[in-house]
Motif scaffolding. Structure first.
Motif, short mmCIF file in Angstrom:
data_model
loop_
_atom_site.label_atom_id
_atom_site.label_comp_id
_atom_site.label_asym_id
_atom_site.label_seq_id
_atom_site.Cartn_x
_atom_site.Cartn_y
_atom_site.Cartn_z
N LEU A 12 -3.73 -5.44 -11.42
CA LEU A 12 -3.24 -6.37 -10.41
C LEU A 12 -2.59 -5.63 -9.23
O LEU A 12 -2.82 -5.98 -8.08
CB LEU A 12 -2.23 -7.35 -11.03
N GLY A 13 -1.82 -4.60 -9.54
CA GLY A 13 -1.21 -3.81 -8.47
C GLY A 13 -2.26 -3.15 -7.60
O GLY A 13 -2.14 -3.12 -6.37
N SER A 14 -3.30 -2.63 -8.20
CA SER A 14 -4.38 -2.00 -7.44
C SER A 14 -5.08 -3.01 -6.55
O SER A 14 -5.40 -2.72 -5.39
CB SER A 14 -5.40 -1.36 -8.38
N LEU A 15 -5.33 -4.20 -7.07
CA LEU A 15 -5.97 -5.23 -6.26
C LEU A 15 -5.09 -5.69 -5.10
O LEU A 15 -5.58 -5.90 -3.99
CB LEU A 15 -6.35 -6.42 -7.14
N VAL A 16 -3.81 -5.80 -5.35
CA VAL A 16 -2.89 -6.21 -4.28
C VAL A 16 -2.83 -5.15 -3.20
O VAL A 16 -2.91 -5.47 -2.00
CB VAL A 16 -1.48 -6.50 -4.86
N ILE A 20 -3.92 -5.54 0.70
CA ILE A 20 -3.01 -5.20 1.79
C ILE A 20 -3.66 -4.17 2.72
O ILE A 20 -3.57 -4.28 3.94
CB ILE A 20 -1.67 -4.66 1.22
N GLY A 21 -4.33 -3.19 2.14
CA GLY A 21 -5.01 -2.17 2.96
C GLY A 21 -6.10 -2.77 3.83
O GLY A 21 -6.23 -2.43 5.01
N VAL A 22 -6.89 -3.68 3.28
CA VAL A 22 -7.96 -4.32 4.05
C VAL A 22 -7.36 -5.18 5.17
O VAL A 22 -7.86 -5.17 6.30
CB VAL A 22 -8.86 -5.16 3.13
N LEU A 23 -6.29 -5.88 4.89
CA LEU A 23 -5.65 -6.71 5.92
C LEU A 23 -5.06 -5.85 7.04
O LEU A 23 -5.21 -6.20 8.23
CB LEU A 23 -4.56 -7.58 5.30
N ILE A 24 -4.43 -4.75 6.69
CA ILE A 24 -3.87 -3.86 7.72
C ILE A 24 -4.99 -3.27 8.57
O ILE A 24 -4.89 -3.20 9.80
CB ILE A 24 -3.01 -2.76 7.08
N PHE A 25 -6.08 -2.86 7.91
CA PHE A 25 -7.22 -2.32 8.66
C PHE A 25 -7.78 -3.38 9.60
O PHE A 25 -8.07 -3.10 10.77
CB PHE A 25 -8.31 -1.84 7.71
N TRP A 26 -7.94 -4.61 9.12
CA TRP A 26 -8.49 -5.68 9.93
C TRP A 26 -7.61 -5.94 11.15
O TRP A 26 -8.10 -6.11 12.28
CB TRP A 26 -8.64 -6.93 9.07
N LEU A 27 -6.30 -5.98 10.94
CA LEU A 27 -5.37 -6.21 12.06
C LEU A 27 -5.43 -5.07 13.07
O LEU A 27 -5.44 -5.32 14.29
CB LEU A 27 -3.95 -6.38 11.54
N GLY A 62 -10.53 6.73 10.37
CA GLY A 62 -9.18 7.25 10.60
C GLY A 62 -8.11 6.25 10.20
O GLY A 62 -7.13 6.60 9.54
N ILE A 63 -8.30 5.00 10.58
CA ILE A 63 -7.34 3.95 10.21
C ILE A 63 -7.32 3.81 8.70
O ILE A 63 -6.25 3.67 8.09
CB ILE A 63 -7.70 2.62 10.89
N CYS A 64 -8.49 3.83 8.07
CA CYS A 64 -8.55 3.68 6.61
C CYS A 64 -7.84 4.82 5.89
O CYS A 64 -7.15 4.59 4.89
CB CYS A 64 -10.01 3.61 6.15
N VAL A 65 -7.98 6.03 6.37
CA VAL A 65 -7.31 7.17 5.75
C VAL A 65 -5.79 7.04 5.88
O VAL A 65 -5.03 7.30 4.95
CB VAL A 65 -7.82 8.50 6.35
N ILE A 66 -5.34 6.61 7.06
CA ILE A 66 -3.90 6.44 7.28
C ILE A 66 -3.34 5.34 6.37
O ILE A 66 -2.29 5.52 5.75
CB ILE A 66 -3.62 6.13 8.76
N VAL A 67 -4.06 4.22 6.27
CA VAL A 67 -3.60 3.12 5.43
C VAL A 67 -3.59 3.55 3.95
O VAL A 67 -2.64 3.27 3.22
CB VAL A 67 -4.47 1.86 5.64
N ALA A 68 -4.64 4.25 3.53
CA ALA A 68 -4.72 4.71 2.14
C ALA A 68 -3.59 5.68 1.81
O ALA A 68 -2.98 5.61 0.75
CB ALA A 68 -6.06 5.35 1.85
N ALA A 69 -3.29 6.58 2.75
CA ALA A 69 -2.19 7.53 2.52
C ALA A 69 -0.84 6.82 2.48
O ALA A 69 0.03 7.19 1.68
CB ALA A 69 -2.20 8.60 3.60
N ALA A 70 -0.68 5.81 3.30
CA ALA A 70 0.59 5.08 3.31
C ALA A 70 0.77 4.27 2.04
O ALA A 70 1.88 4.18 1.50
CB ALA A 70 0.65 4.16 4.53
N ILE A 71 -0.30 3.71 1.52
CA ILE A 71 -0.21 2.91 0.31
C ILE A 71 -0.06 3.80 -0.92
O ILE A 71 0.67 3.47 -1.86
CB ILE A 71 -1.46 1.99 0.16
N HIS A 72 -0.71 4.93 -0.90
CA HIS A 72 -0.67 5.82 -2.08
C HIS A 72 0.72 6.36 -2.27
O HIS A 72 1.29 6.46 -3.27
CB HIS A 72 -1.65 6.97 -1.90
#
Length: 72
Positions: A12-16, A20-27, A62-72
């Motif tokens: 569940l945590g991974s899905l959340v 969140i990562g997809v929403l941040i990327f979309w925004l 680039g946005i995806c890498v930044i979001v992934a690093a921030a979430i990780h």
């Protein structure tokens, strides 16, 4: 090697975090689309601007890498 990663809380945590990562990327993508002086979709799809497509793809990664690093 256990199955700790199959626990409902972990899944569940991974899905959340993925949502969140997809929403941040979309925004971020919508913001960049609004601040560019031309219509990205029209340029890439209708006018077949390959160079702009590559720039948008690199920006997206680039946005995806930044979001992934921030979430990780």
């Amino acid at each position: 090697m256990g199955f700790e990663w199959l626990k409902p809380g972990v899944v569940l945590g991974s899905l959340v975090y993925a949502l969140i990562g997809v929403l941040i990327f979309w925004l971020c993508f919508l913001i960049i689309d609004k601040i560019t002086p031309y219509d990205l979709w029209g340029e890439i799809v209708e006018k077949q601007n390959v160079a702009l497509g590559l720039v948008v793809a690199a920006m997206s990664l680039g946005i995806c890498v930044i979001v992934a690093a921030a979430i990780h």
